[in-house]
Scaffold this active site. Structure first.
Site, mmCIF file in Angstrom:
data_model
loop_
_atom_site.group_PDB
_atom_site.id
_atom_site.type_symbol
_atom_site.label_atom_id
_atom_site.label_comp_id
_atom_site.label_asym_id
_atom_site.label_seq_id
_atom_site.Cartn_x
_atom_site.Cartn_y
_atom_site.Cartn_z
ATOM 1 N N LYS A 37 9.353 39.910 -70.528
ATOM 2 C CA LYS A 37 9.435 38.636 -70.283
ATOM 3 C C LYS A 37 9.934 37.682 -71.439
ATOM 4 C CE LYS A 37 6.934 36.219 -67.466
ATOM 5 N NZ LYS A 37 5.739 37.265 -67.097
ATOM 6 N N ARG A 70 2.456 32.186 -70.441
ATOM 7 C CA ARG A 70 2.639 33.305 -69.311
ATOM 8 C C ARG A 70 2.221 34.579 -70.182
ATOM 9 N NH1 ARG A 70 5.789 32.090 -64.911
ATOM 10 N NH2 ARG A 70 6.429 29.985 -64.837
ATOM 11 N N GLY A 129 2.080 40.645 -61.980
ATOM 12 C CA GLY A 129 0.533 39.987 -61.258
ATOM 13 C C GLY A 129 -0.731 40.496 -61.616
ATOM 14 N N MET A 132 -1.625 40.304 -65.020
ATOM 15 C CA MET A 132 -1.957 39.390 -66.117
ATOM 16 C C MET A 132 -2.129 38.013 -65.980
ATOM 17 S SD MET A 132 -1.247 41.821 -69.310
ATOM 18 C CE MET A 132 0.525 42.084 -68.886
ATOM 19 N N ARG A 140 14.090 40.460 -64.862
ATOM 20 C CA ARG A 140 13.692 41.744 -65.248
ATOM 21 C C ARG A 140 14.268 42.858 -64.490
ATOM 22 N NH1 ARG A 140 7.614 40.349 -63.355
ATOM 23 N NH2 ARG A 140 7.923 40.193 -61.023
ATOM 24 N N HIS A 189 -7.397 73.653 -51.614
ATOM 25 C CA HIS A 189 -6.692 74.372 -50.634
ATOM 26 C C HIS A 189 -5.705 73.726 -49.562
ATOM 27 C CE1 HIS A 189 -6.413 76.753 -46.765
ATOM 28 N NE2 HIS A 189 -6.170 77.670 -47.635
ATOM 29 N N SER A 233 5.937 85.265 -63.775
ATOM 30 C CA SER A 233 5.924 84.137 -63.129
ATOM 31 C C SER A 233 4.500 83.441 -63.660
ATOM 32 C CB SER A 233 5.941 84.048 -61.860
ATOM 33 O OG SER A 233 5.947 82.893 -60.961
ATOM 34 N N CYS A 244 5.118 79.139 -60.886
ATOM 35 C CA CYS A 244 5.049 79.036 -59.449
ATOM 36 C C CYS A 244 4.164 78.236 -58.941
ATOM 37 C CB CYS A 244 5.122 80.348 -58.634
ATOM 38 S SG CYS A 244 3.896 81.185 -59.232
ATOM 39 N N TYR A 276 13.516 79.231 -64.591
ATOM 40 C CA TYR A 276 13.252 78.581 -63.322
ATOM 41 C C TYR A 276 11.877 77.730 -63.269
ATOM 42 C CZ TYR A 276 10.641 82.476 -61.251
ATOM 43 O OH TYR A 276 9.768 83.315 -60.944
#
Length: 877
Positions: A25, A94, A103, A105, A343, A460, A768, A835, A855
């Site tokens: 700000k 502020r 919102g 603080m 902002r 799971h 992997s 993976c 990958y």
């Protein structure tokens, strides 16, 4: 070192690049001032003082002197005196951190009012009502923020109660209908409340008011809501908040005044138009509090046409300067436009993508690299799954963990088989369990959503649901699930089987009844952004997919192969689980082989479908991994049914189940250990893979199978299994007169495997990393049970992140790094990927990029997220 930074009269001590000191700000107020945008004069106290104040509980004398000097400059710039009863300067105080925390603080307006200066404000404005209304607002706000009287933690707000009582006495529902005398009486009542609650009169001295406000704003950095917001959004705790002290301007000075909030583009769609709301003759808190219904910003063009045109010009100036969409707060005081804040605007994923692409291609404001960097990868979930209609009135029953994004509506069902039956009949169901197991897989496939009272983000239920792109809320600990009684209760409400609920896997909410959903939509801008990401990234992105349908979906999302096909999931489909159980319960080799012979064509059929879906792309297929007892039922009725099918006594089945049940199955008879003790299982699965590969190849499909041996800890385990896979492949090639190229590798998911990766690499074509189990075995933490304590660990700072969501780089990550270095040191061309579910987490993807992996692989619906994260990682390196 300078602690206080002034802005006013077209000059500022700071600029937009000083957000670390001035907060977002304060930095933008300074930047707008330098740009020539009309901003009320003021000064900002450095955020660096916030943590010092919180530690010491006091503000240093040199800082006080700097503030006093800045106030003198502000008086000159504003042409009024702080505390001057005839011509008072009033200010707002502020908060504002480097990272926006809307919102979270505190703010105080109209500071400087007292029993004397209120008279001066009345004379300035020629409006007694306005002056006394401002005074009563200030008293309430200051008392709530500084003294904690009637704040959000209070059951009853005494100020609101007094105001409501006065309105009832006057027979009105509107503050505007009260008289100036009424408001003066209310001020006296508010002052009495403060004195009663604090034991001291409300401070009349404006300087005492100011120091109290500054300390309160600094202190608001450590409120519960601010801490929770930072934890949720991963904002560092040590940033602190700056404090901006700004000359007041008023939108409630008459019908040539007003206040509003606008976005420079539509925050939901990204359309290039001014979007927001405006309220005539009002202050900003009226808009926020909803005291009056605001009007669309377009209405301002009729009410204040010249000011509206200036707002449009300012909008264009700010977008051109910041090169991004802005969120603007403004006040019009007697026809003069003042900007109170700008902002970077928060926006939906669809809007973010449209704005980024248009700013590149249509407006030339930014380049592709900037556009890619602006999109938070996790935001893309909004574009891939249904969501709860934000306008719907919904009753939230409880909130669990947002385990798999999206939203769904269905009838509650507590049994996987019933869920499958109802879904087959065309019903929408939500499967509710304490926790799921592989035995529930058929019901999970059938259900629209999955809800569990136990488990974490990588339980799971969570992992399977994400893989299917199915909505899931896990670990909803307030749920008391009575599976036998076919109901669950939560916070005094009981939901019975057949009743409707809605599940929001993106937020973790569980809602009563049927709540409307919003369906996802793709766009040309999304496809364009993804193409830019693909051009920029070095990491390839594969998908975890277990069925042909999953593979097709993954390819549609841009997957470049399958990094994990879990063969065990194939055995839970209709007509297969009974054959699998026949194999498991067989007492000899011949019985097992007979059952495996029935399973072979089923697996082969699935592999053919997957190879066709991934034509030309690699497919990594993991051999059977879970312990055998997970395929067996637990209920007596199901055991009796199996005994009848096999023609053996129930006691024989029960004894076999007891023998197979393990104390610690995660570290038990599973993975390559199954293949070594029962080589016929590995042989059947290998034959299914290579027969499918040859069948697909014969039909013109380009196949690249990669056989992955799980849970290897020793070189010899992999050598034995690899030899068997290769022998089977040669047999199939000889029988079919067809040959395909293939690889045999392993999943690194045990610390010993990582530490001896050079030995394992001698007999492996690829690695992997199964980072889910590698995290469990490294940290000694069960992913299914960790939900009971992980939140406390995160709250206390023992952990920075849930290690099952974001890779633990200093522990698990170090093992991955060691394994990569050892493996490539032995075999430089070794292909390496991951993976585990970390493959779809942006920060984990960035870590994989830094390690030079080939990958990452993740669930199909996270493929776009990984593609964008990989592009951002490449740009950052």
């Amino acid at each position: 070192m300078k602690n206080v930074f002034f802005f006013g009269n077209g000059k500022a001590d700071g600029d937009a690049g000083m957000a670390e000191l001035l907060g977002g700000k304060g930095a933008n107020l300074a930047e707008m001032t330098n740009l020539g945008v009309r901003v009320p004069p003021g000064f900002t106290i450095s955020a660096k003082l916030c943590t010092k104040y919180i530690e010491s509980g006091k503000i240093a004398d040199e800082v006080r002197r700097e503030v006093e000097a800045a106030m003198e400059k502000l008086e000159i710039a504003a042409g009024r005196g702080f505390g001057n009863p005839a011509d008072p300067l009033l200010v707002s105080v502020r908060s504002g951190s480097e990272v926006s925390m809307p919102g979270m603080m505190d703010t105080i307006l109209d500071l400087g009012l007292n029993d004397s200066t209120v008279q001066g404000l009345a004379a300035q404005s020629c409006n007694d009502w306005f002056a006394w209304d401002s005074y009563r607002r200030f008293l309430q706000m200051y008392a709530e923020v500084v003294f904690g009287i009637g704040d959000s933690s209070a059951e009853v707000n005494p100020f609101e109660a007094a105001l409501d009582c006065l309105k009832r006495e006057r027979g009105t529902e509107s503050d505007a209908d009260l008289k100036a005398g009424d408001l003066k009486g209310l001020v006296e009542e508010f002052q009495a409340i403060v004195e009663r609650e604090t034991g001291a009169p409300f401070p009349e001295d404006p300087w005492l008011q100011l120091w109290g406000a500054i300390e309160a704003v600094f202190g608001s950095w450590n409120t519960r809501r601010a801490i929770d917001y930072r934890q949720l959004n991963r904002i560092p705790e040590d940033l602190g908040t700056a404090v901006s002290v700004v000359s007041m301007v008023y939108g409630n000075m008459g019908n040539d005044s007003g206040t509003g909030v606008v976005f420079t583009r539509h925050p939901s769609t990204g359309e290039n138009e001014l979007f927001g709301e405006f309220l005539m003759n009002a202050q900003g808190e009226d808009v926020v509090a909803g005291i009056r219904n605001p009007e669309p910003i377009a209405r301002m063009a009729d009410l204040l046409p010249e000011t509206y045109r200036e707002l449009q010009r300012t909008r264009e100036l700010l977008e051109q300067h910041y090169r991004d969409m802005q969120d603007i707060e403004f006040t019009v005081e007697r026809g003069t436009l003042y900007l109170l804040q700008t902002r970077t605007a928060k926006r939906s994923a669809a809007a973010a993508i449209r704005v980024a692409v248009e700013m590149v291609e249509t407006e030339g404001l930014i380049d592709r690299q900037t556009a890619l960097a602006r999109i938070a990868p996790a935001q893309l979930d909004q574009l891939l799954h249904p969501t709860i209609d934000p306008t719907a009135n919904a009753v939230v029953l409880t909130t669990g963990l947002p385990a798999s994004p999206g939203a769904a509506v269905g009838q509650v069902v507590f049994d996987a088989t019933l869920a499958a039956e109802m879904a087959k009949a065309g019903e929408d169901v939500v499967l509710v369990r304490r926790e799921t197991s592989p035995d529930d897989f058929h019901g999970m496939v059938a259900a629209k959503a999955i809800l569990t009272s136990r488990g974490g983000m990588t339980s799971h239920a969570a992992v399977v649901a994400r893989g299917m792109g199915k909505c899931c809320v896990a670990g909803a600990r307030e749920l008391n699930v009575d599976e036998q009684g076919r109901c669950f209760s939560v916070n005094g409400t009981t939901i019975r089987e057949g009743e409707w609920i809605s599940v929001d896997g993106s937020t973790g909410r569980v809602l009563a009844g049927r709540v409307p959903l919003v369906q996802p939509e793709s766009s040309p801008e999304f496809e364009k952004l993804m193409s830019w990401a693909d051009d920029a990234r070095l990491l390839r992105v594969r998908a975890n997919a277990d069925t042909p349908a999953d593979a097709e979906r993954a390819r549609a999302f841009g997957a470049e192969g399958i990094g994990l096909c879990r063969t065990e999931h194939m055995f839970f489909q209709d007509g297969r689980i009974s054959v699998m159980r026949e194999m498991i319960l067989a007492t000899g080799l011949d019985g097992r082989k007979a059952a495996l012979g029935k399973l072979l064509p089923m697996q082969r059929q699935d592999f053919v479908g997957i190879f066709r879906a991934m034509d030309g792309l690699p497919v990594t297929i993991r051999l059977l991994d879970p312990p055998l007892h997970e395929f067996l039922p637990r209920e007596t009725a199901e055991l009796e049914e199996i005994a009848a099918q096999l023609g053996v006594p129930l006691s024989t089945i029960e004894n076999r189940v007891d023998v197979l049940t393990e104390t610690n199955p995660m570290l038990g008879h599973r993975g390559c250990r199954l293949g070594i003790t029962y080589p016929e299982i590995t042989e059947m699965q290998s034959r299914a893979i290579f027969e499918a590969a040859c069948e697909a190849s014969a039909s013109g499909v380009e196949v690249h199978p990669e056989v992955m041996v799980p849970l290897v800890a020793h070189r010899e385990e992999l050598r034995l299994q690899s030899d068997l896979v290769r022998q089977t492949a040669e047999q199939v090639f000889s029988e079919t007169k067809c040959r395909v190229d293939y690889l045999v590798g392993t999943m690194i998911e045990l610390p010993r495997a990582a530490l001896t990766a050079d030995e394992i690499a001698e007999v492996s074509d690829f690695f992997s990393f199964g980072t889910n189990d590698l995290t469990q075995t490294t940290c000694g933490v069960s992913r299914d049970d960790s939900g009971r304590f992980l939140s406390k660990y995160l709250e206390l700072g023992i952990l920075d992140d849930d290690p099952f969501q974001t890779m633990d780089e200093r522990g698990v990550g170090k093992l991955v790094q060691i394994a990569v270095e050892l493996g490539k040191g032995k075999k430089p061309g070794l292909k390496i990927g991951i993976c585990g579910e970390h493959g779809g987490d942006p920060r984990s993807v960035a870590f994989c990029h830094r390690l030079g992996l080939n990958y990452v692989s993740c669930s199909p619906f996270r493929v776009p997220i990984a593609r964008l994260a990989a592009a951002q990682a490449a740009q950052a390196s």
